[in-house]
Design a protein around this motif. Structure first.
Motif, PDB file in Angstrom:
ATOM      1  N   THR A 221       0.840  -1.188   0.000  1.00 13.76           N
ATOM      2  CA  THR A 221       0.000   0.000   0.000  1.00 13.76           C
ATOM      3  C   THR A 221       0.878   1.242   0.000  1.00 13.76           C
ATOM      4  N   PRO A 222       0.325   2.404  -0.374  1.00 16.74           N
ATOM      5  CA  PRO A 222       1.133   3.636  -0.352  1.00 16.74           C
ATOM      6  C   PRO A 222       1.757   3.908   1.008  1.00 16.74           C
ATOM      7  N   GLN A 223       1.014   3.674   2.084  1.00 18.28           N
ATOM      8  CA  GLN A 223       1.564   3.920   3.413  1.00 18.28           C
ATOM      9  C   GLN A 223       2.722   2.977   3.741  1.00 18.28           C
ATOM     10  N   LEU A 224       2.574   1.705   3.422  1.00 17.39           N
ATOM     11  CA  LEU A 224       3.647   0.761   3.719  1.00 17.39           C
ATOM     12  C   LEU A 224       4.865   1.010   2.833  1.00 17.39           C
ATOM     13  N   LEU A 225       4.655   1.417   1.603  1.00 17.62           N
ATOM     14  CA  LEU A 225       5.789   1.769   0.749  1.00 17.62           C
ATOM     15  C   LEU A 225       6.522   2.981   1.311  1.00 17.62           C
ATOM     16  N   LEU A 226       5.754   3.951   1.824  1.00 12.73           N
ATOM     17  CA  LEU A 226       6.366   5.120   2.452  1.00 12.73           C
ATOM     18  C   LEU A 226       7.181   4.709   3.677  1.00 12.73           C
ATOM     19  N   LEU A 227       6.619   3.842   4.505  1.00  8.97           N
ATOM     20  CA  LEU A 227       7.336   3.373   5.691  1.00  8.97           C
ATOM     21  C   LEU A 227       8.575   2.566   5.303  1.00  8.97           C
ATOM     22  N   ALA A 228       8.481   1.804   4.206  1.00  9.87           N
ATOM     23  CA  ALA A 228       9.636   1.034   3.738  1.00  9.87           C
ATOM     24  C   ALA A 228      10.763   1.961   3.285  1.00  9.87           C
ATOM     25  N   VAL A 229      10.407   3.071   2.635  1.00  7.18           N
ATOM     26  CA  VAL A 229      11.420   4.041   2.217  1.00  7.18           C
ATOM     27  C   VAL A 229      12.093   4.670   3.434  1.00  7.18           C
ATOM     28  N   ILE A 230      11.297   5.029   4.442  1.00  2.00           N
ATOM     29  CA  ILE A 230      11.874   5.606   5.669  1.00  2.00           C
ATOM     30  C   ILE A 230      12.789   4.594   6.343  1.00  2.00           C
ATOM     31  N   VAL A 390      13.091  13.369   8.070  1.00  2.00           N
ATOM     32  CA  VAL A 390      12.316  14.436   8.712  1.00  2.00           C
ATOM     33  C   VAL A 390      11.125  14.822   7.856  1.00  2.00           C
ATOM     34  N   ALA A 391      11.346  14.942   6.551  1.00  2.13           N
ATOM     35  CA  ALA A 391      10.274  15.365   5.648  1.00  2.13           C
ATOM     36  C   ALA A 391       9.229  14.272   5.445  1.00  2.13           C
ATOM     37  N   LEU A 392       9.671  13.031   5.284  1.00  2.00           N
ATOM     38  CA  LEU A 392       8.745  11.950   4.936  1.00  2.00           C
ATOM     39  C   LEU A 392       7.875  11.503   6.103  1.00  2.00           C
ATOM     40  N   ILE A 393       8.377  11.593   7.338  1.00  5.28           N
ATOM     41  CA  ILE A 393       7.599  11.074   8.464  1.00  5.28           C
ATOM     42  C   ILE A 393       6.295  11.849   8.641  1.00  5.28           C
ATOM     43  N   GLY A 394       6.259  13.092   8.186  1.00  4.79           N
ATOM     44  CA  GLY A 394       5.031  13.872   8.288  1.00  4.79           C
ATOM     45  C   GLY A 394       3.917  13.360   7.407  1.00  4.79           C
ATOM     46  N   ARG A 395       4.231  12.500   6.444  1.00  4.61           N
ATOM     47  CA  ARG A 395       3.214  11.934   5.559  1.00  4.61           C
ATOM     48  C   ARG A 395       2.640  10.624   6.084  1.00  4.61           C
ATOM     49  N   VAL A 396       3.166  10.157   7.208  1.00  3.85           N
ATOM     50  CA  VAL A 396       2.689   8.893   7.779  1.00  3.85           C
ATOM     51  C   VAL A 396       1.398   9.135   8.552  1.00  3.85           C
ATOM     52  N   ARG A 397       0.414   8.296   8.311  1.00  4.50           N
ATOM     53  CA  ARG A 397      -0.849   8.345   9.046  1.00  4.50           C
ATOM     54  C   ARG A 397      -0.813   7.272  10.129  1.00  4.50           C
ATOM     55  N   ALA A 398      -1.025   7.662  11.359  1.00  6.42           N
ATOM     56  CA  ALA A 398      -0.969   6.716  12.473  1.00  6.42           C
ATOM     57  C   ALA A 398      -1.984   7.097  13.526  1.00  6.42           C
ATOM     58  N   THR A 399      -2.587   6.104  14.126  1.00  6.46           N
ATOM     59  CA  THR A 399      -3.526   6.313  15.222  1.00  6.46           C
ATOM     60  C   THR A 399      -2.771   6.289  16.536  1.00  6.46           C
ATOM     61  N   ALA A 400      -2.999   7.280  17.378  1.00  2.00           N
ATOM     62  CA  ALA A 400      -2.304   7.349  18.652  1.00  2.00           C
ATOM     63  C   ALA A 400      -2.706   6.183  19.545  1.00  2.00           C
TER      64      ALA A 400
END
Length: 411
Positions: A221-230, A390-400
């Motif tokens: 998914t887009p979110q997991l791909l983003l997390l994989a890049v980070i 620093v820039a990419l982590i702001g695009r992560v959606r997470a539930t507290a």
């Protein structure tokens, strides 16, 4: 303008009481991290003796270690396929048992064939354990209702330190590498037998009659791909610091061998301290903000020795790098294990695929850049990668989590 870090939900709830079963699960999973770290630390301390016993030089030793990467790659694929179908507890136990059995055999190598075979098994077993135990740590965190993942990785760091001390002590009394690893394997194996029933399982994919099983590519998914890049960036930066800190101190700052070794030690100790206390900070600031602040500290840590290549600045800078980056990957793995519509094992497996090449490529890429330019210039690239986190982590959606402070919205 909206701060993307507000993707983390802002409803704060009290953390529920921690049940006794969750505490036991935490200790049992922590033991898996210690097993991994102690095996690496104990082996690393005795590498010169094993290399001499096998009779290979630096080039041959480097080529032999390619077998470790091959074993890891095979295991990545195997675990990615099995993680949603097989009991995660069984996968973790199989990986831990294989590490404990293989460690003394690998340390007893006297031929190139035995060395290469042992390193391949080590690489396979390491990832066979790593992905399930990280998924299990996410499950324990869910039971706790607050950030606790960094303390698991602190167990790994402490295990590496303890393994190195065991290797040093064993060498001092004349104990062979294989005997040393056998003793630690027996002790850790006994502890594993005593705690294995506390290990948590992770949810597996359930399919109804006539429903197709979720395909591997559906996890990307887009979110997991983003997390994989980070995770790739964090792994690259971490390994670049670990593998080049001592050389940077000598080649760029002109430090003596003792100070160069102290630079690496400073980085390692700072990372261990950060992992011991990082969960408290993540709970206080919120995980998204915590990763951003951590990456900013790591960026400052890289920038300091690049801007001011003095031995004291280099030591302080790499200490900041270790402190800032230590909790980034554990936190990212936690986000991956909480993705909606996927099991924790499936999410962690995708991030593991991104993390692995980062660790693999750090040493050769920095070496190539240092050869083409110089080592100081090569670390400018590392600083840029830290800024990217620093820039990419702001695009992560997470539930507290219930025990995590939410991130307040900003206009």
């Amino acid at each position: 303008m909206t701060d993307t870090s507000t993707n983390q939900h802002t409803t704060e709830q009290p953390a529920p009481p921690v049940p006794r079963s969750a505490v036991r699960a935490r200790w049992s999973v922590a033991l898996l991290f210690v097993i991994m770290g102690l095996a690496i630390g104990g082996w690393s301390a005795r590498v010169p003796e094993v290399r001499d016993a096998v009779g290979v030089g630096n080039t041959g030793w480097g080529l032999a270690n390619i077998a470790t990467n091959a074993g890891e790659l095979v295991s990545l694929v195997v675990v990615a396929v099995l993680i949603s179908r097989i009991n995660t507890r069984r996968l973790a136990l199989a990986g831990a048992a294989l590490i404990l059995v293989n460690a003394p055999l690998l340390a007893a190598s006297t031929t190139v064939v035995a060395l290469v075979g042992g390193l391949a098994v080590w690489g396979f077993a390491a990832n066979l354990l790593a992905t399930p135990m990280n998924a299990q740590s996410v499950e324990v965190q869910k039971r706790y209702g607050r950030p606790i993942l960094s303390t698991f990785h602190a167990g790994f760091s402490i295990g590496m330190l303890a393994g190195g001390l065991c290797g040093t002590g064993a060498a001092a009394i004349g104990m062979s590498p294989s005997a040393q690893m056998a003793v630690t394997s027996v002790l850790l194996g006994a502890m594993l037998v005593g705690t294995h029933r506390w290990l948590p399982d992770t949810p597996r994919q359930e399919t109804k009659d006539g429903e197709d099983r979720r395909r591997l590519r559906d996890r990307f998914t887009p979110q997991l791909l983003l997390l994989a890049v980070i995770a790739f960036l964090a792994s690259f930066i971490e390994m670049a610091g670990a593998q080049w800190s001592a050389l940077y101190a000598t080649e760029v700052a002109g430090a003596a061998a003792v100070l160069a070794a102290a630079t690496y030690t400073c980085l390692s100790l700072a990372a261990t301290v950060a992992r011991l206390f990082g969960d408290r900070l993540a709970g206080r600031f919120g995980r998204i903000r915590f990763v951003r602040l951590s990456a900013l500290v790591a960026t400052a840590g890289v920038a300091l020795p690049v801007a001011y290549p003095h031995p004291a600045a280099v030591m302080a800078g790499f200490g900041l790098l270790g402190f800032g980056l230590a909790c980034v990957t554990p936190t990212v793995l936690g986000f991956a294990g909480e993705q909606p519509g996927l099991t924790s094992g499936e999410g962690v497996s995708v991030v593991a695929m991104g993390q692995w090449p980062g660790a693999l490529l750090a040493a050769p890429v920095i070496g190539l850049l240092a050869g083409a330019l110089d080592l100081r210039s090569a670390f400018v690239v590392v600083a840029v990668m830290a800024i990217a986190v620093v820039a990419l982590i702001g695009r992560v959606r997470a539930t507290a989590l219930p025990g995590e402070s939410p991130v307040p919205p900003r206009p």
